[in-house]
Design a protein around this motif. Structure first.
Motif, short mmCIF file in Angstrom:
data_model
loop_
_atom_site.label_atom_id
_atom_site.label_comp_id
_atom_site.label_asym_id
_atom_site.label_seq_id
_atom_site.Cartn_x
_atom_site.Cartn_y
_atom_site.Cartn_z
N GLU A 151 -20.55 22.19 28.55
CA GLU A 151 -21.28 21.93 29.79
C GLU A 151 -22.70 21.46 29.50
N ASP A 153 -23.48 19.77 26.82
CA ASP A 153 -23.29 18.40 26.33
C ASP A 153 -23.16 17.43 27.50
N ILE A 154 -22.42 17.83 28.53
CA ILE A 154 -22.23 16.98 29.71
C ILE A 154 -23.56 16.76 30.42
N GLU A 158 -25.39 13.15 31.07
CA GLU A 158 -25.71 12.70 32.43
C GLU A 158 -27.20 12.36 32.54
N LEU A 192 -19.43 10.43 28.07
CA LEU A 192 -19.44 11.37 29.19
C LEU A 192 -18.03 11.53 29.77
N LYS A 195 -16.06 13.68 27.48
CA LYS A 195 -16.44 15.09 27.60
C LYS A 195 -15.82 15.73 28.84
N TRP A 196 -15.78 14.99 29.95
CA TRP A 196 -15.18 15.52 31.17
C TRP A 196 -13.68 15.73 30.99
N TRP A 199 -13.37 18.85 29.08
CA TRP A 199 -13.68 20.00 29.93
C TRP A 199 -12.47 20.37 30.79
#
Length: 208
Positions: A151, A153-154, A158, A192, A195-196, A199
């Protein structure tokens, strides 16, 4: 402005009814622009315009001091008048590109080519027989470590994306710098998105 819109002085006393269809459209456009707007909203402005009127419109927009927001499928028109594009991808998600349409298509083609290469690598990767048919129910040790920081990292990615977009707006007239920033933004957005995806995958085990 009549001369600018290709109405020579000897025609200034002519009746509107005597004008051709193209001349009437040019006159109507001139009438709107003489109100001195600071924002122009244009929906497919090149439809039904003859070459002369289109040329005049492009020249006017390039010297226009306000903001122009236009929807158009005319790539060549966008190349001449647009320096920032709002693009909707195949999933309907919006994205911003700083540059003209030809530049966007070139960058998009390069990204599609790279994505195709990555998919090809994934498809050719071997599948271990021992993993076949097994349903995973918990994290590995490395995945647990990844979950503790993902989180953050996200959030960092962003924030970096917003910073890059601001930098692109500040360097809108520097094509070389814009190209560099656009590439960095594309890489950041790709990271990004990855990463999502991670997640979403890891979160299913966090709920157990």
């Amino acid at each position: 402005m009549l001369e600018t819109f290709l109405f020579p002085r000897e025609t200034h006393g002519s009746l509107i009814s005597s004008l051709s269809g193209g001349e009437k459209r040019r006159l109507y456009l001139l009438k709107l622009l003489m109100t001195k707007p600071n924002v122009l909203l244009m929906d497919e402005p090149t439809n039904d315009l003859d070459i002369d009127t289109l040329t005049v419109l492009e020249d006017y927009l390039n010297s226009f001091g306000g903001a122009v927001i236009t929807v158009s499928h005319d790539r060549y028109f966008l190349d001449k008048v647009a320096d920032k594009l709002l693009i909707l991808n195949d999933e309907g998600k919006p994205g911003v590109f700083f540059g003209d349409m030809s530049e966007y298509l070139l960058v998009s083609s390069q990204k599609d080519s790279e994505a195709a290469k990555q998919e090809s690598k994934k498809a050719s990767a071997p599948v271990l027989a021992q993993d076949a048919g097994k349903e995973k129910t918990k994290w590995t040790y490395m995945e647990q470590k990844e979950w503790t920081t993902i989180e953050d990292d996200i959030s960092e990615l962003e924030e970096k994306s917003l910073t890059l977009q601001s930098a692109m707006a500040e360097n809108a007239s520097d094509f070389e710098k814009l190209t560099q920033l656009q590439q960095e933004l594309d890489n950041t957005e790709a990271a990004l998105a990855e990463k999502w995806e991670r997640w979403e995958y890891l979160s299913q085990f966090a709920k157990d």
